[in-house]
Design a protein around this motif. Sequence first.
Motif, PDB file in Angstrom:
ATOM      1  N   ASN A  86       0.832  -1.200   0.000  1.00  0.00           N
ATOM      2  CA  ASN A  86       0.000   0.000   0.000  1.00  0.00           C
ATOM      3  C   ASN A  86       0.870   1.254   0.000  1.00  0.00           C
ATOM      4  O   ASN A  86       0.593   2.214  -0.725  1.00  0.00           O
ATOM      5  N   PHE A  87       1.935   1.250   0.788  1.00  0.00           N
ATOM      6  CA  PHE A  87       2.857   2.389   0.824  1.00  0.00           C
ATOM      7  C   PHE A  87       3.504   2.589  -0.535  1.00  0.00           C
ATOM      8  O   PHE A  87       3.598   3.712  -1.039  1.00  0.00           O
ATOM      9  N   LEU A  89       2.373   1.663  -3.481  1.00  0.00           N
ATOM     10  CA  LEU A  89       1.383   2.135  -4.457  1.00  0.00           C
ATOM     11  C   LEU A  89       1.089   3.621  -4.282  1.00  0.00           C
ATOM     12  O   LEU A  89       0.996   4.364  -5.258  1.00  0.00           O
ATOM     13  N   ARG A  90       0.945   4.063  -3.035  1.00  0.00           N
ATOM     14  CA  ARG A  90       0.699   5.491  -2.791  1.00  0.00           C
ATOM     15  C   ARG A  90       1.883   6.340  -3.225  1.00  0.00           C
ATOM     16  O   ARG A  90       1.716   7.408  -3.801  1.00  0.00           O
ATOM     17  N   ARG A  91       3.097   5.872  -2.928  1.00  0.00           N
ATOM     18  CA  ARG A  91       4.295   6.617  -3.314  1.00  0.00           C
ATOM     19  C   ARG A  91       4.400   6.721  -4.828  1.00  0.00           C
ATOM     20  O   ARG A  91       4.682   7.791  -5.368  1.00  0.00           O
ATOM     21  N   LYS A  93       1.945   6.532  -6.969  1.00  0.00           N
ATOM     22  CA  LYS A  93       0.858   7.398  -7.437  1.00  0.00           C
ATOM     23  C   LYS A  93       1.219   8.865  -7.227  1.00  0.00           C
ATOM     24  O   LYS A  93       1.003   9.690  -8.124  1.00  0.00           O
ATOM     25  N   ASP A  94       1.784   9.198  -6.073  1.00  0.00           N
ATOM     26  CA  ASP A  94       2.198  10.581  -5.805  1.00  0.00           C
ATOM     27  C   ASP A  94       3.299  11.023  -6.755  1.00  0.00           C
ATOM     28  O   ASP A  94       3.281  12.144  -7.254  1.00  0.00           O
ATOM     29  N   SER A  97       1.795  11.609 -10.215  1.00  0.00           N
ATOM     30  CA  SER A  97       0.985  12.831 -10.278  1.00  0.00           C
ATOM     31  C   SER A  97       1.882  14.066 -10.237  1.00  0.00           C
ATOM     32  O   SER A  97       1.589  15.061 -10.898  1.00  0.00           O
TER      33      SER A  97
END
Length: 103
Positions: A86-87, A89-91, A93-94, A97
Amino acid sequence: LLHLILLAFNAFSVWSLSVISGDCQSVFAKKENTNAVVLVASQKTLPVLVAVVEQLGCAFGESGLLVLPCVAAHLTQIIMDSFLVNFWLRRDKDLSSNNAKVA
């Protein structure tokens, strides 16, 4: 603790293989492959613990009862890995973006 040590060792090993086998052109340079190899190669607690319990015989109690903490440790490891994925994937994605905003 074993899982964290294996994660660190496997991350270093995959990075080393990537550098040795061609850096950016290497199959190990792809982030998806690296993440999969590191996580799968690090999940050794259950097979190792069950093998150790079987070798002990009945020295410390019934094998079936001694395996229960092993299963609990393996489930904890899976939960840790889910937080790690999860970490990641968020990293990712950030980062994607932020790169889209800059471009």
